[in-house]
Scaffold this active site. Sequence first.
Site, PDB file in Angstrom:
ATOM      1  N   HIS A   8      50.912  50.377  85.857  1.00 29.20           N
ATOM      2  CA  HIS A   8      51.974  49.609  85.819  1.00 29.20           C
ATOM      3  C   HIS A   8      52.462  49.052  84.301  1.00 29.20           C
ATOM      4  O   HIS A   8      51.609  48.641  83.606  1.00 29.20           O
ATOM      5  CB  HIS A   8      52.030  48.371  87.028  1.00 29.20           C
ATOM      6  CG  HIS A   8      51.028  47.343  86.693  1.00 29.20           C
ATOM      7  ND1 HIS A   8      49.657  47.563  86.804  1.00 29.20           N
ATOM      8  CD2 HIS A   8      50.897  46.345  85.988  1.00 29.20           C
ATOM      9  CE1 HIS A   8      48.824  46.478  86.142  1.00 29.20           C
ATOM     10  NE2 HIS A   8      49.881  45.662  85.913  1.00 29.20           N
TER      11      HIS A   8
ATOM     12  N   HIS B  94      53.280  47.823  77.690  1.00 30.04           N
ATOM     13  CA  HIS B  94      52.229  48.777  77.754  1.00 30.04           C
ATOM     14  C   HIS B  94      51.707  49.077  79.208  1.00 30.04           C
ATOM     15  O   HIS B  94      51.875  48.091  79.950  1.00 30.04           O
ATOM     16  CB  HIS B  94      50.996  48.609  76.722  1.00 30.04           C
ATOM     17  CG  HIS B  94      50.196  47.315  77.090  1.00 30.04           C
ATOM     18  ND1 HIS B  94      50.593  46.157  76.871  1.00 30.04           N
ATOM     19  CD2 HIS B  94      49.195  47.162  78.078  1.00 30.04           C
ATOM     20  CE1 HIS B  94      49.940  45.210  77.305  1.00 30.04           C
ATOM     21  NE2 HIS B  94      48.758  45.831  78.074  1.00 30.04           N
TER      22      HIS B  94
END
Length: 194
Positions: free
Chosen positions: A40, A126
């Site tokens: 995620h 990220h």
Amino acid sequence: MRLFLAVRLGEVHRKAIHSAAGPLRQAGLPVRWVEPGEYHLTLKFLGEVRSETLPGLSKAVERVASTTREFPMDIAGFGAFPTIRRPQVLWVGVEPTPALRCLKQDLEWALTDHGFERETRAFHPHITLGRVDGNEGAGAFRGLDALAAGLTSREHVAAQNVDLVRSHLSRQGVRYTVLEGFQLAEEPPSEAGG
């Protein structure tokens, strides 16, 4: 409850990223790898949240999501925090587009009214692939920079919702449960010129 806000990825994209990162896992690095089902993009870490805070928190996130249009995200490039030579976290990057930055900023502002401090550190979007196991010396990661530079992965993902996620910490690692999902506003249909 330990909570955060995130954009979660569909199965096809998770599998593609996991496959592209295969050489990192096969390199024998002292890293606890994240399961692909848990990939995620964290938008905001909320920390420990009391259950009585949830209704106000949910309303604030829903308000932001409902006024934010769906947008594309480009996922590419492998790296590490704090540095590739002495990593603590290995990741694949997400392009910090204006739409993504606006969503992050809108969430930050909306949540200040509910007791959450605004994040002051720079936003480096990220997807965490793994965390270093213990306090390894730099020698354990010799060649990681070249290995990461040689990997290629490019995923074009539609950000369609923001999820409120609970983090469960255990000796087996971290497990996540989505408590609530907030749909972003759909793109209006494109009009054919004529």
